[in-house]
Write an enzyme that holds these catalytic residues in place. Structure first.
Site, mmCIF file in Angstrom:
data_model
loop_
_atom_site.group_PDB
_atom_site.id
_atom_site.type_symbol
_atom_site.label_atom_id
_atom_site.label_comp_id
_atom_site.label_asym_id
_atom_site.label_seq_id
_atom_site.Cartn_x
_atom_site.Cartn_y
_atom_site.Cartn_z
ATOM 1 N N TRP A 161 -23.086 -53.533 -2.350
ATOM 2 C CA TRP A 161 -22.085 -53.062 -3.309
ATOM 3 C C TRP A 161 -22.711 -52.861 -4.695
ATOM 4 C CZ3 TRP A 161 -20.205 -54.838 -7.977
ATOM 5 C CH2 TRP A 161 -19.029 -54.246 -8.445
ATOM 6 N N HIS A 162 -23.667 -53.713 -5.028
ATOM 7 C CA HIS A 162 -24.279 -53.642 -6.349
ATOM 8 C C HIS A 162 -25.262 -52.487 -6.495
ATOM 9 C CE1 HIS A 162 -22.650 -57.747 -6.799
ATOM 10 N NE2 HIS A 162 -22.709 -57.505 -8.086
ATOM 11 N N GLY A 163 -25.750 -51.955 -5.418
ATOM 12 C CA GLY A 163 -26.667 -50.828 -5.545
ATOM 13 C C GLY A 163 -27.290 -50.420 -4.230
#
Length: 421
Positions: free
Chosen positions: A272-274
């Site tokens: 989700w963060h990258g």
């Protein structure tokens, strides 16, 4: 975003219309289709190039990447849409028949690009029945200024140090102290950046009559990794817990399935963060830490003094942010090795010579830890009814606001960590 809002609105009406018992199969089909559709948008814009690049490495074909601009805040508003559709399917809320109310929920600008992730059920009533007041406006402005100060004064200045070290062409030649300062600087930066944006969003929401839940609760005073994730980015951990971990069975299943559930949640949290391997490894890192903390090391950790728990937790969180921040995975080994062996020739003085802006930023580096604990909150709780304290507080906030304006006017350096999310 507007296209996604419109599609979500139609799916919501369809899920509602198939709510009768004899139509539950149709409702389930529409619901699954809605989730796939919404996630496909996120996958295309955020992860498609990552998928294509890795397919090129694995297969004897050259997959060309797509030239697509990542919509700002897509990870945040996608999760908000999912919370609406999932809770609607579960029967926890009423369908929103007013398109503009649903559009307001999804596109509300204060928290659109940096969170917190607001679940629909928490503001369902506020969309139509919120109340504005002078006191809320004042409280909202105060909260906004606190967040602005975190971002502009503390996060931006500690970012100068972190960027100078992490992006340096001489990264392998620093002393242990420089590596430690660089790791801590990014630890400070990401907290004050993200919590600052959350404070500003909560403050602006309050001005407009909305009450959002807190997104941070002094995470750097956590006494365990589990405690850290109860305090850090609370809206994200709440989302994964309620919509993924618990539906998978949580910890009320066999040990093997529990491990599977944790692994899925933390790999997706990292992703989700990258769209990069270091984020996946970062998620795997926390899966391993939490597994060890809850099983193998549980009894040992419970016997440790509280201060030791604080230190150990903070140390592991710093290593996690190192994995989160590096430009290349090999830099993780370089910096950790440098911390332990101190083989580099360039110290703090050399760093300042390379980048003179670091000299000014170091002042804020030493100031930043003072605002990571709940001491200020305790002082506020104790003296908030005193007239002298309120005058001092408002004068201080006005001073912070003026300093922020000065910083913003005099510098174009304003990094936004969560832009890619």
């Amino acid at each position: 975003m507007l296209g996604t809002v419109f599609v979500s609105y139609l799916f919501g009406l369809a899920i509602h219309s198939y709510g009768e018992k004899e139509q539950l199969k149709k409702q389930r089909f529409v619901f699954v289709l809605s989730v796939i559709t919404i996630l496909n948008s996120l996958t295309f814009f955020k992860y498609m190039n990552f998928i294509l690049e890795n397919m090129t490495l694995l297969l004897p074909f050259d997959f060309k990447t797509i030239d697509a601009v990542l919509p700002i805040g897509i990870s945040f508003y996608t999760f908000q849409i999912l919370s609406y559709l999932i809770d609607l399917y579960r029967g926890k809320l009423k369908v929103q028949k007013n398109f503009f109310h649903l559009a307001l929920y999804i596109s509300f600008f204060p928290q659109l690009i940096a969170g917190p992730i607001v679940q629909y059920e928490t503001i369902e009533d506020q969309l139509m029945n919120r109340k504005e007041s002078f006191d809320k406006i004042i409280n909202g402005l105060e909260r906004f200024i606190i967040g602005l100060g975190k971002k502009v004064i503390l996060a931006n200045q500690t970012a100068v140090i972190a960027d100078a070290i992490y992006n340096s062409s001489t990264l392998s030649n620093y002393s242990s102290l420089v590596y430690i300062v660089g790791i801590l600087a990014y630890t400070f930066q990401i907290y004050f950046d993200f919590s600052g944006y959350s404070d500003m969003a909560i403050g602006l929401g309050k001005i407009f009559g909305f009450e959002f839940f807190e997104n941070f609760n002094y995470p750097y005073i956590a006494n365990s990794v589990t405690d850290f994730w109860r305090r850090w980015h609370i809206s994200l951990t709440t989302f994964f817990r309620e919509y993924l971990y618990i539906p998978l069975g949580g910890n009320r299943v066999s040990k093997g399935k529990w491990i599977r559930n944790m692994l899925i949640v933390w790999l997706l949290t990292g992703l989700w963060h990258g769209a990069a391997w270091n984020f996946l490894l970062w998620g795997l890192y926390y899966f391993i830490l939490l597994y060890l903390e809850k099983t193998v090391l549980k009894e040992l950790l419970e016997k440790l003094p509280l201060i030791v728990k604080y230190i150990i937790t903070f140390a592991f969180v710093n290593i996690g942010w190192l994995l989160f921040r590096v430009n290349h995975l090999t830099d993780v080994g370089t910096m950790l090795k440098g911390v332990m062996l101190n083989h580099g020739e360039i110290g703090i003085t050399g760093l300042c010579n390379e980048n003179p802006a670091v000299i000014f930023a170091l002042f804020f580096f030493f100031v930043a830890p003072c605002f990571m604990t709940d001491l200020g909150h305790k002082i506020h709780q104790y003296y908030q009814d005193q007239v002298w304290y309120q005058l001092l507080r408002k004068g201080t906030l006005m001073g912070i606001f003026i300093i922020c304006i000065m910083f913003l006017v005099s510098s174009t350096y304003n990094p936004f960590i969560y832009f890619r999310f």
